[in-house]
Design a protein around this motif. Structure first.
Motif, short mmCIF file in Angstrom:
data_model
loop_
_atom_site.label_atom_id
_atom_site.label_comp_id
_atom_site.label_asym_id
_atom_site.label_seq_id
_atom_site.Cartn_x
_atom_site.Cartn_y
_atom_site.Cartn_z
N MET A 162 20.52 10.11 77.68
CA MET A 162 21.29 8.92 77.38
C MET A 162 21.47 8.09 78.65
O MET A 162 21.52 8.62 79.74
N ARG A 163 21.61 6.81 78.47
CA ARG A 163 21.79 5.87 79.57
C ARG A 163 23.27 5.72 79.90
O ARG A 163 24.10 5.57 79.01
N CYS A 164 23.59 5.74 81.19
CA CYS A 164 24.97 5.52 81.63
C CYS A 164 25.35 4.07 81.38
O CYS A 164 24.62 3.16 81.80
N PRO A 165 26.47 3.81 80.72
CA PRO A 165 26.88 2.43 80.45
C PRO A 165 27.39 1.70 81.69
O PRO A 165 27.55 0.49 81.68
N GLY A 213 23.63 2.25 84.41
CA GLY A 213 22.39 2.00 83.68
C GLY A 213 21.29 3.03 83.86
O GLY A 213 20.20 2.86 83.34
N THR A 214 21.57 4.11 84.59
CA THR A 214 20.56 5.13 84.82
C THR A 214 20.29 5.92 83.55
O THR A 214 21.20 6.45 82.93
N GLU A 215 19.01 5.98 83.19
CA GLU A 215 18.60 6.72 81.99
C GLU A 215 18.60 8.21 82.28
O GLU A 215 18.19 8.66 83.35
N GLY A 216 19.12 9.00 81.35
CA GLY A 216 19.10 10.45 81.46
C GLY A 216 20.08 11.04 82.46
O GLY A 216 19.94 12.19 82.85
N SER A 217 21.06 10.28 82.87
CA SER A 217 22.00 10.77 83.89
C SER A 217 23.31 11.31 83.32
O SER A 217 24.11 11.86 84.07
N CYS A 265 28.51 10.96 84.52
CA CYS A 265 27.22 10.48 85.03
C CYS A 265 26.93 11.17 86.35
O CYS A 265 27.75 11.13 87.28
N LYS A 294 24.75 10.21 88.45
CA LYS A 294 24.33 9.21 89.43
C LYS A 294 25.52 8.48 90.05
O LYS A 294 25.68 8.46 91.27
#
Length: 83
Positions: free
Chosen positions: A1-4, A7-11, A52, A54
């Motif tokens: 899933m992308r962090c809202p 925006g990092t995908e899979g984090s 997240c 990231k």
């Protein structure tokens, strides 16, 4: 899933249970001030969250009843000062 937030995908972590480390226990609470200071501060209890890896944001989730209460009170809420 992308962090809202970043925006990092899979984090995002899997869904986890929020726990309290305070002596009295309980789940972490989200509190707001109201425009009308006569009423108490609305308090919402979150029991589940994702984090997240990231940017470190913690995304807490409210249950249906908590979301309904938040939606009803939304127009009266004001943010806390950061200081």
């Amino acid at each position: 899933m992308r962090c809202p937030v970043c925006g990092t995908e899979g984090s995002l972590s899997p869904l986890g249970k929020l726990v309290s480390t305070t002596p009295h226990g309980g789940s972490p609470e989200l509190r707001f001030k109201r425009r009308n200071a006569i009423h108490s501060e609305p308090t919402f209890t979150a029991k589940l969250a994702r984090a997240c890896g990231k940017c470190g944001v913690l995304l807490a989730f409210l249950d249906f009843q908590q979301r309904s209460t938040l939606t009803t009170a939304m127009d009266e809420l004001i943010p806390y000062d950061r200081g």
